[in-house]
Design an enzyme around this catalytic site. Structure first.
Site, short mmCIF file in Angstrom:
data_model
loop_
_atom_site.label_atom_id
_atom_site.label_comp_id
_atom_site.label_asym_id
_atom_site.label_seq_id
_atom_site.Cartn_x
_atom_site.Cartn_y
_atom_site.Cartn_z
N LYS A 62 23.05 79.56 39.52
CA LYS A 62 23.07 80.05 40.89
C LYS A 62 22.78 81.55 40.89
O LYS A 62 23.32 82.30 40.09
CB LYS A 62 24.44 79.78 41.50
CG LYS A 62 24.54 79.98 43.01
CD LYS A 62 25.89 79.51 43.49
CE LYS A 62 26.01 79.58 45.00
NZ LYS A 62 27.31 79.08 45.48
N GLU A 65 37.47 66.74 51.76
CA GLU A 65 38.41 67.04 52.84
C GLU A 65 39.39 65.90 53.11
O GLU A 65 40.56 66.14 53.41
CB GLU A 65 37.63 67.37 54.12
CG GLU A 65 36.89 68.69 54.08
CD GLU A 65 35.52 68.59 53.43
OE1 GLU A 65 34.84 69.63 53.31
OE2 GLU A 65 35.12 67.46 53.03
N ARG A 109 35.58 65.53 59.19
CA ARG A 109 35.43 64.51 58.16
C ARG A 109 36.76 63.87 57.80
O ARG A 109 36.79 62.88 57.07
CB ARG A 109 34.82 65.16 56.91
CG ARG A 109 33.63 66.04 57.21
CD ARG A 109 32.98 66.59 55.96
NE ARG A 109 32.18 65.56 55.33
CZ ARG A 109 31.43 65.77 54.26
NH1 ARG A 109 31.40 66.95 53.70
NH2 ARG A 109 30.71 64.80 53.73
#
Length: 597
Positions: free
Chosen positions: A245, A330, A358
């Protein structure tokens, strides 16, 4: 536009570039990304990490006939560059401009508009089945998913189905992190695969996939060859690409916290913010929770792979054993919090408001049904701005209003944030919610007095009780300004901040009965929101005062500046005052007095 990149107007032109020139193309793309994203803000680190991988995908596969689906979608900038949208980056994340996520209206090369994680594999499963049923054997499906997104349960539900389906290429972009380092047993397993320590079949092979890798995700030739092997296999294949990244941009590579995942406007030379930011709602929350943690050893915090973005860095620094990062999961976070509460602790679940969507079933059945003391802190509630439709946190009030026993607070300033957060974690007989926006926290909005737990922010003097403005959270300051405008026009106004939007305070219903008109203001969808709950409570109490709800439409709002979106939908002081004057009408003083009697 740099020399090679200028000529790549679609993926077919990319295929014409000689292999020995591809490193130069990658370098030009990185320069372009740094210049454009630092100038406007957006997702920089994730896109710097997928440059070579995306080049390879578009050289092997024939987009848009072959469908390339990006999980989460924030790493699709390189894909947009290679599919003819280079010039549009001048409008990145601005109203009417280029979206920061895939968008089907922008290009035939964008197949889904997902920017919630862990969804790409399920999309791919459906696409593979549809192609088989429609006899489209010439098409391929490619799903690009990060190791962070692979921690989500939906991804594993999809893998379970994909492994027994038709040909599909799952490209695992493994950079060891989402915002923060990837956590859990999966992270350990991928670390072993990267190091060549796999003992026997890996988890993907055990599920039924052919496994190719690990591959250097920054070697275009290696990724191309791995993808061609996957195509020839003509079955479900996982191509494991190892990437970094922030690759190629020193400030990102040196940023160990999140490798510049999402940035504001930066000086591209230094990687430092151009404008110094003031205190935010997130930072105010983080400081207060850390203080609560010092006084309350039973308070623990949970996050779904977003420890720093939701303000938990200081709490984690001081109480590392009391923070649980569950990955992008979640649903698991909420039910795990239920277990923590059953075990005698007070969990604080910290999420972006849009991601609570969610886990509504878990809030309802795993927490509220058991009347458990779990506090949900919803960052970025309301309109968020440039991230667009899937990131606006506008559904939480409507969804939570149907949950029995839940209490929802909306602080209007930093002082109220501290007060309401302390009250929330002191609640022991059911779930609580504290919501706040993505914005600077701003100055305090003082109260004239408190009435049964509610704050009266404005009361017109020497004027009748014409209009009751009800506004909690960020809209409260706007409502006060609207009240000042109305008072100048001779309309008597009371402004009340309920502090706790849900459930509706009975005293607020009584106060409504003493006014000619009630106007509620909220930064969520009007359908089923806090205003609708007050209107229902008034109807149940046989209060005949009309209740008019101002808020956001039941629609997917485009990206743009937060203030502009709010203004477009009438959530400014001037617009609120104008609506109040129109609804107030030209009634005489006698008729007003009669209505109040």
């Amino acid at each position: 536009m740099t020399p090679l990149l200028r000529d790549i107007t679609d993926p077919r032109r990319l295929k014409e570039v000689p292999p020995d020139r591809l490193p130069a193309v990658a370098a030009e793309i990185r320069d372009f990304l740094v210049r454009e994203v630092c100038g406007r803000g957006g997702h920089l680190g994730p896109n710097l990490g997928v440059v070579e991988l995306t080049i390879a995908l578009h050289r092997v596969f024939d987009s848009p006939t072959d469908r390339i689906v990006f999980d989460t979608g924030h790493q699709s900038y390189v894909h947009k560059i290679l599919t003819g949208r280079q010039a549009a980056f001048a409008t990145l994340r601005t109203a009417g401009g280029l979206s920061g996520y895939p968008m089907r209206a922008e290009s035939a090369h964008d197949h889904v508009e997902n920017s919630h994680a862990s969804t790409a594999l399920s999309y791919a499963d459906g696409l593979v089945k549809a192609q088989r049923l429609r006899g489209e054997a010439h098409r391929r499906v490619v799903a690009v998913i990060g190791d962070g997104a692979l921690t989500g349960g939906l991804a594993w539900e999809a893998l379970n189905n994909l492994a027994r389906g038709g040909p599909v290429v799952v490209v695992l972009n493994d950079n060891g992190r989402s915002y923060d380092p990837t956590v859990g047993g999966l992270a350990d397993h991928l670390t072993a695969l990267r190091a060549g320590r796999g003992d026997g079949p890996n988890v993907f092979q055990q599920l039924g996939f052919t496994y190719v890798g690990p591959v250097d995700g920054h070697d275009v030739t290696a990724v191309e060859e791995a993808c061609r092997v996957a195509v020839r296999a003509d079955r479900p294949v996982v191509v494991h690409c190892v990437t970094e990244k922030g690759r190629g941009y020193a400030p990102a590579e040196q940023d160990e916290e999140d490798r510049m995942h999402g940035i504001g406007v930066l000086d591209p030379g230094t990687g430092r913010p151009v404008r110094a930011g003031g205190p935010t709602w997130t930072s105010a929350f983080g400081a207060e929770l850390a203080g609560i943690g010092a006084r309350r050893p039973d308070v623990v915090a949970l996050t779904a792979a977003m420890l720093r973005p939701v303000g938990l860095a200081e709490f984690a620094r001081r109480f590392p054993e009391r923070v649980f990062d569950v990955g992008i999961a979640e649903q698991h976070a909420v039910t795990s919090a239920a277990g923590l509460a059953m075990g005698g602790l007070h969990p604080v679940v910290c999420l972006y408001a849009t991601f609570l969507n969610r886990a509504v079933d878990q809030v309802l059945m795993d927490v509220a049904l058991h009347r458990l003391p779990v506090t949900f802190v919803l960052d970025r509630a309301g309109v968020t701005g440039p991230d667009g439709p899937s990131h606006h946190g506008v559904w939480d009030l409507a969804l939570l209003s149907a949950v029995p026993g839940i209490r929802v607070a909306a602080p209007r300033d930093a002082t109220r944030l501290a007060e309401l957060l302390r009250a929330a974690v002191s609640t022991s007989d059911g779930p609580t919610v504290v919501r706040f926006p993505k914005a600077g926290v701003g100055p305090d909005v003082p109260a004239l007095n408190r009435l049964d737990g509610m704050d009266v922010l404005h009361r017109s003097r020497s004027l009748p009780l014409d209009v009751l403005l009800v506004a909690g959270g960020a809209p409260a300051a706007v409502a006060v300004r609207a009240a000042e405008l109305l008072s100048d026009a001779g309309v008597g106004v009371t402004v009340v901040d309920p502090r706790w939007l849900l459930p509706v305070n009975p005293t607020l219903v009584h106060l409504a009965s003493r006014h000619r008109l009630v106007i509620t203001v909220e930064d969520g969808v009007r359908t089923g929101g806090a205003g609708a709950a007050l209107a229902q409570a008034c109807a149940d109490a046989r209060v005949t005062t009309p209740v008019h709800n101002l808020g956001l439409p039941t629609a997917f709002l485009d990206h743009g500046e937060r203030s502009d979106i709010l203004a477009e939908h009438g959530l400014t002081a001037e617009s609120i005052a104008r609506v109040a004057l129109e609804l107030h009408g030209d009634r005489t003083a006698d008729r007003v007095a009669g209505a109040l009697r």
